[in-house]
Design a protein around this motif. Structure first.
Motif, PDB file in Angstrom:
ATOM      1  N   ASP A 131       0.993  -0.979  -0.319  1.00 34.08           N
ATOM      2  CA  ASP A 131      -0.406   0.074  -0.172  1.00 34.08           C
ATOM      3  C   ASP A 131       0.263   0.912   0.028  1.00 34.08           C
ATOM      4  OD1 ASP A 131      -1.533   1.762   1.036  1.00 34.08           O
ATOM      5  OD2 ASP A 131      -2.291   0.889   2.512  1.00 34.08           O
ATOM      6  N   PRO A 132       0.961   1.994  -1.283  1.00 33.26           N
ATOM      7  CA  PRO A 132       1.789   2.534  -1.342  1.00 33.26           C
ATOM      8  C   PRO A 132       1.158   3.904  -0.286  1.00 33.26           C
ATOM      9  CG  PRO A 132       0.885   2.929  -3.277  1.00 33.26           C
ATOM     10  CD  PRO A 132       0.422   1.671  -2.355  1.00 33.26           C
ATOM     11  N   ASN A 133       0.352   4.339   0.123  1.00 37.07           N
ATOM     12  CA  ASN A 133      -0.111   5.071   1.018  1.00 37.07           C
ATOM     13  C   ASN A 133       0.606   5.105   2.826  1.00 37.07           C
ATOM     14  OD1 ASN A 133      -1.891   6.441  -0.423  1.00 37.07           O
ATOM     15  ND2 ASN A 133      -3.344   4.829  -0.339  1.00 37.07           N
ATOM     16  N   LEU A 134       0.903   3.680   2.788  1.00 37.83           N
ATOM     17  CA  LEU A 134       1.615   3.533   4.160  1.00 37.83           C
ATOM     18  C   LEU A 134       2.984   3.645   3.965  1.00 37.83           C
ATOM     19  CD1 LEU A 134      -0.104   0.421   5.094  1.00 37.83           C
ATOM     20  CD2 LEU A 134      -0.770   2.759   5.998  1.00 37.83           C
ATOM     21  N   CYS A 135       3.619   4.202   3.255  1.00 39.01           N
ATOM     22  CA  CYS A 135       4.927   4.513   2.850  1.00 39.01           C
ATOM     23  C   CYS A 135       5.397   6.380   3.368  1.00 39.01           C
ATOM     24  CB  CYS A 135       5.941   4.927   1.364  1.00 39.01           C
ATOM     25  SG  CYS A 135       5.573   3.631   0.592  1.00 39.01           S
ATOM     26  N   ASN A 136       6.303   6.299   4.532  1.00 36.52           N
ATOM     27  CA  ASN A 136       6.891   7.341   4.707  1.00 36.52           C
ATOM     28  C   ASN A 136       5.487   7.985   5.935  1.00 36.52           C
ATOM     29  OD1 ASN A 136       8.968   8.284   3.895  1.00 36.52           O
ATOM     30  ND2 ASN A 136       8.259   8.288   2.025  1.00 36.52           N
ATOM     31  N   GLY A 137       4.510   7.219   6.125  1.00 39.77           N
ATOM     32  CA  GLY A 137       3.296   6.693   7.246  1.00 39.77           C
ATOM     33  C   GLY A 137       3.634   7.774   8.359  1.00 39.77           C
ATOM     34  N   GLY A 138       5.013   7.481   8.851  1.00 37.34           N
ATOM     35  CA  GLY A 138       5.547   7.876  10.301  1.00 37.34           C
ATOM     36  C   GLY A 138       4.110   7.452  11.784  1.00 37.34           C
ATOM     37  N   ASP A 139       4.897   7.264  12.868  1.00 33.49           N
ATOM     38  CA  ASP A 139       3.888   6.905  14.097  1.00 33.49           C
ATOM     39  C   ASP A 139       2.341   7.198  13.706  1.00 33.49           C
ATOM     40  OD1 ASP A 139       6.580   7.054  15.080  1.00 33.49           O
ATOM     41  OD2 ASP A 139       6.717   8.318  16.072  1.00 33.49           O
ATOM     42  N   ASP A 140       2.279   7.268  13.208  1.00 34.02           N
ATOM     43  CA  ASP A 140       0.112   7.919  13.259  1.00 34.02           C
ATOM     44  C   ASP A 140      -0.379   6.819  12.537  1.00 34.02           C
ATOM     45  OD1 ASP A 140       1.604   9.024  10.974  1.00 34.02           O
ATOM     46  OD2 ASP A 140      -0.567  10.150  10.763  1.00 34.02           O
ATOM     47  N   LYS A 141       0.653   6.151  11.544  1.00 34.64           N
ATOM     48  CA  LYS A 141      -0.094   4.843  10.776  1.00 34.64           C
ATOM     49  C   LYS A 141       0.209   3.940  11.899  1.00 34.64           C
ATOM     50  CE  LYS A 141      -1.096   7.271   7.023  1.00 34.64           C
ATOM     51  NZ  LYS A 141      -1.726   7.055   5.489  1.00 34.64           N
ATOM     52  N   VAL A 142       1.601   3.541  12.530  1.00 34.45           N
ATOM     53  CA  VAL A 142       1.959   2.606  13.428  1.00 34.45           C
ATOM     54  C   VAL A 142       0.726   2.626  14.903  1.00 34.45           C
ATOM     55  CG1 VAL A 142       3.343   1.495  15.292  1.00 34.45           C
ATOM     56  CG2 VAL A 142       4.086   2.422  13.345  1.00 34.45           C
ATOM     57  N   LEU A 143       0.119   3.319  15.142  1.00 31.42           N
ATOM     58  CA  LEU A 143      -0.660   3.514  15.831  1.00 31.42           C
ATOM     59  C   LEU A 143      -1.788   2.915  15.015  1.00 31.42           C
ATOM     60  CD1 LEU A 143      -1.846   4.180  18.878  1.00 31.42           C
ATOM     61  CD2 LEU A 143      -1.550   6.459  17.997  1.00 31.42           C
ATOM     62  N   GLU A 144      -2.789   3.493  14.410  1.00 33.20           N
ATOM     63  CA  GLU A 144      -3.784   3.633  13.932  1.00 33.20           C
ATOM     64  C   GLU A 144      -3.569   1.519  12.838  1.00 33.20           C
ATOM     65  OE1 GLU A 144      -5.233   4.189   8.609  1.00 33.20           O
ATOM     66  OE2 GLU A 144      -4.478   5.652  10.193  1.00 33.20           O
ATOM     67  N   ALA A 145      -2.636   0.667  12.606  1.00 33.65           N
ATOM     68  CA  ALA A 145      -2.445  -0.221  12.692  1.00 33.65           C
ATOM     69  C   ALA A 145      -2.691  -0.743  14.165  1.00 33.65           C
ATOM     70  CB  ALA A 145      -0.857  -0.431  11.831  1.00 33.65           C
ATOM     71  N   PHE A 146      -1.787  -0.430  15.001  1.00 34.05           N
ATOM     72  CA  PHE A 146      -2.139  -1.309  16.085  1.00 34.05           C
ATOM     73  C   PHE A 146      -3.591  -1.317  16.735  1.00 34.05           C
ATOM     74  CE2 PHE A 146      -2.139  -1.135  21.023  1.00 34.05           C
ATOM     75  CZ  PHE A 146      -1.036  -1.697  21.533  1.00 34.05           C
ATOM     76  N   CYS A 147      -4.466  -0.491  16.376  1.00 36.99           N
ATOM     77  CA  CYS A 147      -5.579  -0.348  16.931  1.00 36.99           C
ATOM     78  C   CYS A 147      -7.035  -1.568  16.645  1.00 36.99           C
ATOM     79  CB  CYS A 147      -6.472   0.963  16.551  1.00 36.99           C
ATOM     80  SG  CYS A 147      -5.752   2.203  18.165  1.00 36.99           S
ATOM     81  N   LYS A 148      -6.070  -2.431  15.218  1.00 35.28           N
ATOM     82  CA  LYS A 148      -6.246  -2.743  14.668  1.00 35.28           C
ATOM     83  C   LYS A 148      -6.559  -4.769  14.805  1.00 35.28           C
ATOM     84  CE  LYS A 148      -6.279   0.070   9.811  1.00 35.28           C
ATOM     85  NZ  LYS A 148      -6.038  -0.312   8.599  1.00 35.28           N
ATOM     86  N   PHE A 149      -5.745  -4.205  15.770  1.00 34.49           N
ATOM     87  CA  PHE A 149      -5.443  -6.146  17.049  1.00 34.49           C
ATOM     88  C   PHE A 149      -5.850  -6.332  18.331  1.00 34.49           C
ATOM     89  CE2 PHE A 149      -2.237  -5.762  13.325  1.00 34.49           C
ATOM     90  CZ  PHE A 149      -2.451  -6.604  12.603  1.00 34.49           C
ATOM     91  N   ASP A 150      -6.407  -7.549  19.006  1.00 33.56           N
ATOM     92  CA  ASP A 150      -6.601  -7.509  20.100  1.00 33.56           C
ATOM     93  C   ASP A 150      -5.144  -7.378  20.892  1.00 33.56           C
ATOM     94  OD1 ASP A 150      -9.390  -8.116  18.727  1.00 33.56           O
ATOM     95  OD2 ASP A 150      -8.765  -9.377  18.748  1.00 33.56           O
ATOM     96  N   ALA A 151      -4.342  -7.701  20.954  1.00 29.43           N
ATOM     97  CA  ALA A 151      -3.446  -7.997  21.780  1.00 29.43           C
ATOM     98  C   ALA A 151      -1.870  -7.397  21.018  1.00 29.43           C
ATOM     99  CB  ALA A 151      -3.046  -9.206  22.001  1.00 29.43           C
ATOM    100  N   PRO A 152      -1.114  -6.524  22.314  1.00 24.78           N
ATOM    101  CA  PRO A 152      -0.260  -5.900  21.241  1.00 24.78           C
ATOM    102  C   PRO A 152       0.648  -7.685  21.185  1.00 24.78           C
ATOM    103  CG  PRO A 152      -0.277  -5.352  24.026  1.00 24.78           C
ATOM    104  CD  PRO A 152      -1.456  -6.220  23.042  1.00 24.78           C
ATOM    105  N   GLU A 153       1.104  -8.451  21.354  1.00 24.37           N
ATOM    106  CA  GLU A 153       1.653  -9.761  20.840  1.00 24.37           C
ATOM    107  C   GLU A 153       1.376 -10.269  19.227  1.00 24.37           C
ATOM    108  OE1 GLU A 153      -0.068 -10.003  24.181  1.00 24.37           O
ATOM    109  OE2 GLU A 153       1.660  -9.186  25.352  1.00 24.37           O
TER     110      GLU A 153
END
Length: 182
Positions: free
Chosen positions: A22-44
């Motif tokens: 997904d080219p929209n994720l290139c140079n996304g920064g920490d906000d993209k990481v946080l957005e992805a994190f919220c899609k999972f049930d657990a940090p592991e």
């Protein structure tokens, strides 16, 4: 479907991820990481399954934020011979691969994850037969001069920092790490 032009800096990510790129994720920064994190049930589960660090690691490397750390490492080790570096928490492996290009022997260590799979893929593609350790599964069986551990401490609970740093010291003579404060 329109053809997407990809910067050469992102070709490896695109090749590794294939249709999932997904080219929209290139140079996304920490906000993209946080957005992805919220899609999972657990940090592991997030760390094991997310592909966001394939993008984030590459973007962070390209931004040059760690250049002062590289300069310090190269200055400190300019007279060392046969230098061995353990890239602990290597993520997408960009730092360690950069060090191999500078002539150093590098081992890579991280928890099992898509970004570690990406690192292994890149090493095979570049014909670099270097050790890769899956933390929690593999024993780090070599001693290194430098343990390079950047952007890892913020993923560890503060009360475990001291024990973690002691563990890193078991693997090498010098531990180089950064401390992130937000």
């Amino acid at each position: 479907m329109p053809k997407i032009l990809i910067s050469p800096d992102w070709i490896e990510v695109a090749m590794f991820l294939g249709d999932k790129f997904d080219p929209n994720l290139c140079n996304g920064g920490d906000d993209k990481v946080l957005e992805a994190f919220c899609k999972f049930d657990a940090p592991e589960q997030f760390y094991r399954e997310t592909e966001i660090y394939c993008y984030h690691g590459r973007g962070y490397f390209l931004e040059g934020i760690k250049r002062p750390y590289y300069a310090r490492l190269f200055d400190m080790t300019s007279n060392w011979h046969n230098l061995k570096i353990l890239d602990y928490g290597c993520g997408s492996g960009d730092d360690g691969i950069f060090f191999t290009q500078a002539g150093y022997y590098v081992g890579f260590a991280d928890r099992p994850s898509r970004s570690l799979e990406f690192t292994c893929w890149k090493l095979r593609r570049k014909l670099l037969p270097l050790p890769v350790y899956e933390l929690g599964l593999d024993e780090i069986d070599e001693h290194y001069h430098i343990v390079w551990c950047m952007d890892v401490l913020e993923h560890i609970e503060p009360e475990k920092h001291t024990d973690f740093i002691r563990e890193l010291k078991r693997y090498g003579d010098v531990v180089m790490m950064n401390f992130v404060s937000d």
